[in-house]
Design an enzyme around this catalytic site. Structure first.
Site, PDB file in Angstrom:
ATOM      1  N   ASP A  51       0.844  -1.197   0.000  1.00  0.00           N
ATOM      2  CA  ASP A  51       0.000   0.000   0.000  1.00  0.00           C
ATOM      3  C   ASP A  51       0.880   1.248   0.000  1.00  0.00           C
ATOM      4  OD1 ASP A  51      -1.743   2.073   0.469  1.00  0.00           O
ATOM      5  OD2 ASP A  51      -2.327   1.410   2.478  1.00  0.00           O
ATOM      6  N   GLU A 129      31.684   7.416   4.859  1.00  0.00           N
ATOM      7  CA  GLU A 129      32.166   7.232   6.233  1.00  0.00           C
ATOM      8  C   GLU A 129      31.058   7.740   7.158  1.00  0.00           C
ATOM      9  OE1 GLU A 129      35.792   9.431   6.537  1.00  0.00           O
ATOM     10  OE2 GLU A 129      36.911   8.073   5.238  1.00  0.00           O
ATOM     11  N   GLU A 131      29.315   8.212  10.502  1.00  0.00           N
ATOM     12  CA  GLU A 131      29.568   8.220  11.943  1.00  0.00           C
ATOM     13  C   GLU A 131      28.253   8.082  12.720  1.00  0.00           C
ATOM     14  OE1 GLU A 131      33.394  11.284  11.632  1.00  0.00           O
ATOM     15  OE2 GLU A 131      31.358  12.057  11.888  1.00  0.00           O
ATOM     16  N   GLU A 212      35.302   7.728  17.654  1.00  0.00           N
ATOM     17  CA  GLU A 212      35.445   9.042  17.033  1.00  0.00           C
ATOM     18  C   GLU A 212      35.642  10.123  18.108  1.00  0.00           C
ATOM     19  OE1 GLU A 212      35.930  11.079  14.757  1.00  0.00           O
ATOM     20  OE2 GLU A 212      36.085   9.813  12.991  1.00  0.00           O
ATOM     21  N   GLU A 220      32.890   5.102  14.384  1.00  0.00           N
ATOM     22  CA  GLU A 220      32.924   5.049  12.925  1.00  0.00           C
ATOM     23  C   GLU A 220      33.423   3.681  12.490  1.00  0.00           C
ATOM     24  OE1 GLU A 220      35.586   6.965   9.349  1.00  0.00           O
ATOM     25  OE2 GLU A 220      34.709   8.384  10.782  1.00  0.00           O
ATOM     26  N   HIS A 269      31.140  11.549   5.442  1.00  0.00           N
ATOM     27  CA  HIS A 269      32.056  11.951   4.382  1.00  0.00           C
ATOM     28  C   HIS A 269      31.953  10.944   3.242  1.00  0.00           C
ATOM     29  CE1 HIS A 269      34.452  13.286   8.163  1.00  0.00           C
ATOM     30  NE2 HIS A 269      33.470  14.135   7.905  1.00  0.00           N
ATOM     31  N   ARG A 340      41.000  18.921   6.104  1.00  0.00           N
ATOM     32  CA  ARG A 340      39.681  18.536   6.596  1.00  0.00           C
ATOM     33  C   ARG A 340      38.778  19.725   6.913  1.00  0.00           C
ATOM     34  NH1 ARG A 340      42.799  14.107   7.465  1.00  0.00           N
ATOM     35  NH2 ARG A 340      41.734  12.086   7.435  1.00  0.00           N
ATOM     36  N   GLU A 359      36.632  13.633  -1.832  1.00  0.00           N
ATOM     37  CA  GLU A 359      35.815  13.376  -0.641  1.00  0.00           C
ATOM     38  C   GLU A 359      34.963  14.603  -0.347  1.00  0.00           C
ATOM     39  OE1 GLU A 359      36.443  12.703   4.196  1.00  0.00           O
ATOM     40  OE2 GLU A 359      38.163  12.999   2.868  1.00  0.00           O
ATOM     41  N   ARG A 361      32.768  16.250   2.227  1.00  0.00           N
ATOM     42  CA  ARG A 361      32.726  16.054   3.672  1.00  0.00           C
ATOM     43  C   ARG A 361      31.481  16.642   4.344  1.00  0.00           C
ATOM     44  NH1 ARG A 361      37.094  14.555   6.262  1.00  0.00           N
ATOM     45  NH2 ARG A 361      36.760  15.921   8.060  1.00  0.00           N
TER      46      ARG A 361
END
Length: 474
Positions: A51, A129, A131, A212, A220, A269, A340, A359, A361
């Site tokens: 449904d 990645e 977390e 982490e 992680e 990430h 980062r 990457e 992030r």
């Protein structure tokens, strides 16, 4: 895996139930279980009815009949059920056999098909990645006369004086002090290892796990990259196992981006690259961070479309409690190698030509992975098609700590939207890159925006406990 292979698997493992699953717009899984004795080859051809009107954001009651069509490449044995159960991910079709345009998994597959027809490459690879936190207790309510939440963890820094342990054992994780300590500070080695064991049995290739940065059980686990739709399937499997192993240990796990004030949030990430056959298209020795022109243009597409993209990669009001300038989350729309503090980072440590990737992030795990990965690919492909040069548009590279820049320097850097509504405004204004090749439809985007604006409004009109401290004595 063929249909016959699946039927053989059911017989060989004495499977009692076959669990057919699909994913809604928010990224939550739903399931219907059939006795294994009732599952035949025709089941995989004809599908399983459900449904659609009972699923938020799908169909009205006047057109509610929908069909789950199983994907035999997605099967694995459920590690948690008392009765042997086989899980099968499904695509959603209309009763006349057409792909349902609001089915997230079908959108992911259409994005992969578009990549090939665009003549850029044969496959896009993704590795998230994701977390999460493992808490011992969570409580929350929002009523007419009360609003509150409370979470607790035996390893949290606020429990250094707790007596309930029968004598406090110490070794708590300091605020923002949880990155990769050993036991007994890291109290969750075994629970993460158990998660990894079951993930491996379910078909994931685990690369590593660790505690982490945040206190109170932030964790992680990294698993091996795969193609777009398979990676989204794997992330659904990953979250299912994390949630249920935590439950078995008498704990509770959450992928909520910002469950704690004043400590690091949980991001997702997303590493990504494109191959043409066995040839990696993002690598060129001698280029910036050994990136090819194709990769640079892909980055250009991600950063140029980022404000709209974030409506799909960070689609919750809580996402923007994490995406706050000056904190750990990458809100700066720039790219950089190894940095980062940038929204797009190019990993440079121990990278081979085939491992060359970018990457993004900014995303978090409130994202529906099928929609988020598809949207990132479409943004990157638009950058390649239009040869968007991120340097010419002021997106970097920035090879220094952006958090340490002066206020004047920071003014030159674009930031992510500040609220979910702002991100939805951006998506409303910039969506054509998503509708290329019919991957997303305008109708889907309008429906998604309406759904998410409803969430934003529901939060905005409710009274926040902190407002009592600010205004009660006015």
């Amino acid at each position: 895996m063929s249909v016959q292979n699946v039927l053989d698997l059911i017989k060989e493992n004495n499977i009692e139930w076959v669990d057919f699953r699909f994913v809604d717009l928010s990224g939550r899984a739903h399931h219907i279980s059939l006795p294994a004795s009732e599952v035949e080859a025709e089941t995989f051809q004809n599908g399983v009815a459900f449904d659609g009107s009972s699923i938020q954001g799908f169909r009205g009651i006047e057109e509610s009949d929908m069909v789950m069509v199983p994907d035999t490449e997605s099967v694995y044995i459920d590690p948690f059920t008392a009765h042997a159960t086989l899980i099968v991910m499904c695509n959603i079709h209309t009763p006349d056999g057409e792909r349902y345009e609001r089915d997230p998994r079908s959108i992911a597959q259409k994005a992969e098909e578009f990549l090939q027809t665009a003549g850029v490459g044969t496959a896009a690879f993704f590795a998230p990645e994701s977390e999460f936190f493992i808490f011992d207790d969570v409580r929350y309510e929002s009523t007419t006369n009360s609003s509150s939440f409370s979470v607790d963890s035996e390893e949290a820094f606020w429990n250094t004086n707790r007596k309930e342990e029968g004598g406090n054992l110490g070794f708590k994780v300091r605020q923002k002090g949880g990155y990769v300590p050993v036991a007994p500070v890291d109290s969750q080695q075994d629970i993460r290892s158990e998660m990894c064991r079951l993930m491996t049995e379910a078909g994931l290739r685990i690369e590593r796990h660790h505690h982490e940065v945040a206190t109170a059980g932030q964790a992680e686990i990294n698993f091996r990259f795969d193609t777009l739709t398979k990676t989204a399937d794997n992330l659904m499997k990953y979250k299912y196992i994390v949630h249920n192993v935590a439950r078995q240990y008498g704990k509770t796990a959450t992928f909520m981006p910002k469950p704690l004030f004043g400590d690091n949030g949980s991001g997702m990430h997303v590493h990504q690259s494109i191959f043409n056959g066995d040839t990696p298209l993002f690598y060129e020795k001698g280029g910036y961070a050994n990136l090819s022109e194709t990769a640079i243009h892909y980055i250009g597409g991600i950063l140029y479309h980022a404000p709209a993209l974030i409506a799909l990669t960070n689609p919750s009001t809580n996402s923007f409690k994490r995406l706050v300038p000056g904190y750990e989350a990458p809100v700066n729309l720039v790219f950089s190698k190894g940095n980062r503090s940038a929204a797009v980072r190019i990993p440079v440590a121990a990278v081979t030509p085939k491992g060359c990737r970018i990457e993004f992030r900014t995303p978090d795990s409130t994202a529906n992975p099928y929609l988020a990965f598809a949207a990132m690919l479409m943004a990157g492909l638009d950058g390649i098609k239009k040869k968007i040069n991120p340097t010419e548009l002021g997106y970097g590279p920035y090879d220094k700590n952006i958090y340490d820049l002066s206020d004047e320097e920071k003014k030159e850097i674009r930031s992510v939207p500040g609220t979910l509504d702002e991100a939805l405004d951006a998506l409303e204004a910039d969506y054509e890159f998503l509708t290329e090749g019919g991957v997303f439809t305008k109708e889907f985007i309008d429906n998604f925006i309406d759904l998410k604006r409803g969430e934003a409004k529901a939060v905005a009109i409710r009274i926040h406990p902190y407002e009592y401290g600010l205004y009660y004595d006015c």
